[in-house]
Structure formats: structure tokens, C-alpha cells
Design an enzyme around this catalytic site. Structure first.
Site, mmCIF file in Angstrom:
data_model
loop_
_atom_site.group_PDB
_atom_site.id
_atom_site.type_symbol
_atom_site.label_atom_id
_atom_site.label_comp_id
_atom_site.label_asym_id
_atom_site.label_seq_id
_atom_site.Cartn_x
_atom_site.Cartn_y
_atom_site.Cartn_z
ATOM 1 N N GLU A 62 0.802 -1.221 0.000
ATOM 2 C CA GLU A 62 0.000 0.000 0.000
ATOM 3 C C GLU A 62 0.837 1.274 0.000
ATOM 4 O O GLU A 62 0.306 2.368 -0.196
ATOM 5 C CB GLU A 62 -0.954 -0.001 1.193
ATOM 6 C CG GLU A 62 -2.047 -1.046 1.123
ATOM 7 C CD GLU A 62 -1.605 -2.466 1.481
ATOM 8 O OE1 GLU A 62 -2.265 -3.420 1.034
ATOM 9 O OE2 GLU A 62 -0.584 -2.626 2.194
ATOM 10 N N THR A 90 7.146 -18.833 1.963
ATOM 11 C CA THR A 90 6.347 -18.822 0.734
ATOM 12 C C THR A 90 6.875 -17.753 -0.221
ATOM 13 O O THR A 90 7.636 -16.871 0.191
ATOM 14 C CB THR A 90 4.863 -18.513 1.044
ATOM 15 O OG1 THR A 90 4.763 -17.139 1.475
ATOM 16 C CG2 THR A 90 4.318 -19.433 2.129
ATOM 17 N N HIS A 92 5.425 -15.215 -1.166
ATOM 18 C CA HIS A 92 4.800 -13.931 -0.858
ATOM 19 C C HIS A 92 5.853 -12.828 -0.690
ATOM 20 O O HIS A 92 5.659 -11.708 -1.154
ATOM 21 C CB HIS A 92 3.947 -14.053 0.413
ATOM 22 C CG HIS A 92 3.224 -12.812 0.791
ATOM 23 N ND1 HIS A 92 2.143 -12.341 0.081
ATOM 24 C CD2 HIS A 92 3.423 -11.928 1.801
ATOM 25 C CE1 HIS A 92 1.704 -11.233 0.633
ATOM 26 N NE2 HIS A 92 2.468 -10.950 1.675
ATOM 27 N N ARG A 131 19.037 -2.967 11.298
ATOM 28 C CA ARG A 131 18.985 -1.844 10.361
ATOM 29 C C ARG A 131 18.025 -0.744 10.803
ATOM 30 O O ARG A 131 17.905 0.281 10.149
ATOM 31 C CB ARG A 131 18.577 -2.360 8.974
ATOM 32 C CG ARG A 131 19.674 -3.183 8.333
ATOM 33 C CD ARG A 131 19.151 -4.081 7.218
ATOM 34 N NE ARG A 131 20.251 -4.785 6.569
ATOM 35 C CZ ARG A 131 20.867 -5.850 7.076
ATOM 36 N NH1 ARG A 131 20.490 -6.351 8.237
ATOM 37 N NH2 ARG A 131 21.866 -6.422 6.426
#
Length: 160
Positions: A62, A90, A92, A131
Site C-alpha cells: 500500500e 512462501t 509472498h 537496520r
């Protein structure tokens, strides 16, 4: 110094408005990136109530839509997007990373406001923590520095 300011030095740029868009997914990471960015912007002299606005979106995918809406509003000199995508078992991870990377790249190619890519794409949560204020610094602070430098760059080009 040939080529301008030394690496790491921030140009003094006045009247900058910056939007920060942070994904809620992995919010414990994106909030640290946002804090790092806000520290740099504050130290650069920006008024945190007038010059910086923070928005949130559900996830990394988004971020591109949010940045495009903020660009269209023409209220900001730069948009910084923060997300954190941690590799799982996965595909994804690959889809999300590709989507947000291509989206931000497209905005930077097609729009006249720089969009700073502050999306961590990491293998583990520890990689992200390292990070986001950990052993490897804060990529949010680096994104804010890039935003300031890109606004300065754009203004210099406009003066040509």
C-alpha cells in the site's frame, strides 16, 4: 571539494515539507525507521508539526498508492516510504518486494517529487532490527538524509 558537499554532509535547504508513510505491518520496525528519520529532519531544522507529516498504511504494498496520493496533493517536497518485509517460507516475500520496488521506481520515474525507498527486505527479524537502530545503524535516518539531498538536487536542477 569537487562535486559538491562531502559524502554524508547535508545541504542546507529551507522550506522543505516531507511526508513519511509507514506500513503498520512489522510496525515495531517501521516505527523505529520513522523515529530515525524524524531525528534527522529535526536536526536539519524542520518544524516537526509544520514541515513533517506521518501517515500509516496497512502494509508495504500500500505504500505506492499512499505515495502517489501525496504526490498528487502537491503539498510535499519529498515522500519517504517505510516498510519491512521479512522472508518467510512462501513466495509472498518476493511478490511484495517486487511490487513495492516497482511501484516506487515508477513514481520516481514519472513524478516530480522524490519518493525515498525505505523498505527493508530482510531474511530475519534480527536483520531488520539491526537496520532499524541496531548494529547497522538506522536506515530511516539514511532515508531522511536522502530526502533532503534529493530536494536540494531538484531545486538545483530547476535553477538551471
Amino acid at each position: 571539494m569537487k562535486g559538491g558537499a562531502p559524502v554524508g554532509a547535508l545541504p542546507e535547504v529551507e522550506n522543505i515539507r516531507v511526508a513519511i508513510v509507514a506500513a503498520e505491518w512489522n510496525g515495531h520496525i517501521t516505527s523505529r525507521l520513522t523515529e530515525g528519520a524524524m531525528g534527522v529532519l529535526r536536526n536539519a531544522g524542520l518544524d516537526m508539526e509544520e514541515d513533517v507529516q506521518v501517515f500509516s498504511v496497512p502494509g508495504a504494498v500500500e505504500l505506492t498508492f499512499a505515495a502517489s496520493q501525496l504526490i498528487e496533493a502537491s503539498l510535499f517536497d519529498a515522500v519517504i516510504v517505510f516498510g519491512c518485509v521479512i522472508r518467510g517460507g512462501t513466495p509472498h516475500f518476493d511478490y511484495v518486494c517486487q511490487s513495492v520496488t516497482q511501484g516506487v521506481t515508477s513514481l520516481n520515474a514519472d513524478c516530480d517529487i522524490p519518493v525515498i525507498f525505505g523498505v527493508l527486505t530482510v531474511d530475519t527479524e534480527q536483520d531488520a532490527l539491526d537496520r532499524a537502530g541496531g548494529s547497522l545503524g538506522n536506515k530511516g535516518a539514511e532515508a531522511a538524509e536522502a530526502a533532503i539531498k534529493m530536494v536540494d538536487f531538484k531545486r538545483k536542477v530547476e535553477e538551471l
